[in-house]
Design an enzyme around this catalytic site. Sequence first.
Site, PDB file in Angstrom:
ATOM      1  CD  GLU A  26      -2.871   1.307   2.577  1.00  0.00           C
ATOM      2  OE1 GLU A  26      -3.773   1.801   2.369  1.00  0.00           O
ATOM      3  OE2 GLU A  26      -2.440   0.692   3.479  1.00  0.00           O
ATOM      4  CG  ASP A  41      -6.545  -0.458   6.619  1.00  0.00           C
ATOM      5  OD1 ASP A  41      -5.413  -0.905   6.356  1.00  0.00           O
ATOM      6  OD2 ASP A  41      -7.060   0.855   6.618  1.00  0.00           O
ATOM      7  CG  HIS A  58      -3.855   6.327   0.590  1.00  0.00           C
ATOM      8  ND1 HIS A  58      -3.940   6.955   1.831  1.00  0.00           N
ATOM      9  CD2 HIS A  58      -3.897   4.835   0.932  1.00  0.00           C
ATOM     10  CE1 HIS A  58      -4.086   5.887   2.833  1.00  0.00           C
ATOM     11  NE2 HIS A  58      -4.014   4.751   2.313  1.00  0.00           N
ATOM     12  N   GLY A 114      -5.315   2.525   9.837  1.00  0.00           N
ATOM     13  CA  GLY A 114      -5.814   1.365   9.827  1.00  0.00           C
ATOM     14  C   GLY A 114      -6.962   0.917  10.929  1.00  0.00           C
TER      15      GLY A 114
END
Length: 365
Positions: A113, A258, A179, A294
């Site tokens: 990520e 996540d 993102h 997260g």
Amino acid sequence: MTVSGRIVTPGGVVEGTLSIDGDRIGAVAPTASAADRWILPGFVDIHTHGGGGHTFTTGDAASARGAAAFHLRHGTTTLLASLVSSPFALMRDAVLAYAPLVAEGVLAGVHFEGPYLSHARCGAQNPEFLRDPSLDELTELIKLADGTLRMVTIAPERPGALDAIRLLAEHGVVAAVGHTDGSYAEVNAAIEAGATVATHLFNGMRPVHHREPGPIVALLDAPSVMCELVADGVHLHDGTLLFAAHAAGPARAALITDAMDAAGMADGEYDLGGQAVIVADRVARLARDGSIAGSTLTMDAAVRQALGAGLSMTDVAAMAATTPARAVGLGDQVGALRPGLRADLVELDSELRVVRVMKSGEWIR
């Protein structure tokens, strides 16, 4: 071996028995009196950073093994090890460290990520490590990984992003959009280039505007894109979860955790990618600015949240297993209670709590 209960198959719920043939799923047969249990396919979490006090983000194999074992107890029989934005040296080391765990079946692969993400939408990503996509870095990682690398999240507006997405797609690595502060047009260009996953839809993205729909509308509307959803009641309001699940359908919506290492742990101070995180009342936020960092979610809790929001058991089972498995190229191996697939399943009681977990035909809990 047989297991009895309300068996959640791709075609619906069958009250009966499921036979296990070695490490494979056998037949499903209706019976007059089935046990008062739900039998679901083993959960497939394609986006998790750790759990049980262990993390995937440092590239440490022992810690990764601990995190995988923690999530396995909560029903996740297949998962990717997700790293956050990092220096290239750490990315390279993590691929090498996790390759044996993938070969062993502890992990299903690695997910990066970042670090090719937007500063404007970095969320809990460390801005120190964000940078433009590098074809040289990705080429080396793909070569080193030798099949271990499953997914990379990229902000499509960064210079070189579309070439990076094409490179990943050409080598069978899933390109995800996330993102991002990109426009509707920029995200659609990424989809056309080969991006097929939306990293935690809504979170870490430019919000929807009726005159500039942005990434969320582009991703949700694309038939080829699977949308990750963090069903913890914090990342998404239940109404938003329902809307996204209905708009995409269970074949294009996937539950993810996540989760960070604080999942299953006490409230307190933790670290994510070199940044201090405070966990209070099970919600993880960056110490510096309060951004959500997260989650402390597990997949069984995500299933309960999604069911509580109003989704059906059949749809939730697909979102927790079938759809994410297919999204990362594992749908022919795991993700459904279908004859011939790996015998991974989760047994839940009437209150939807995990009773037992089976992986590869063996009970591990």
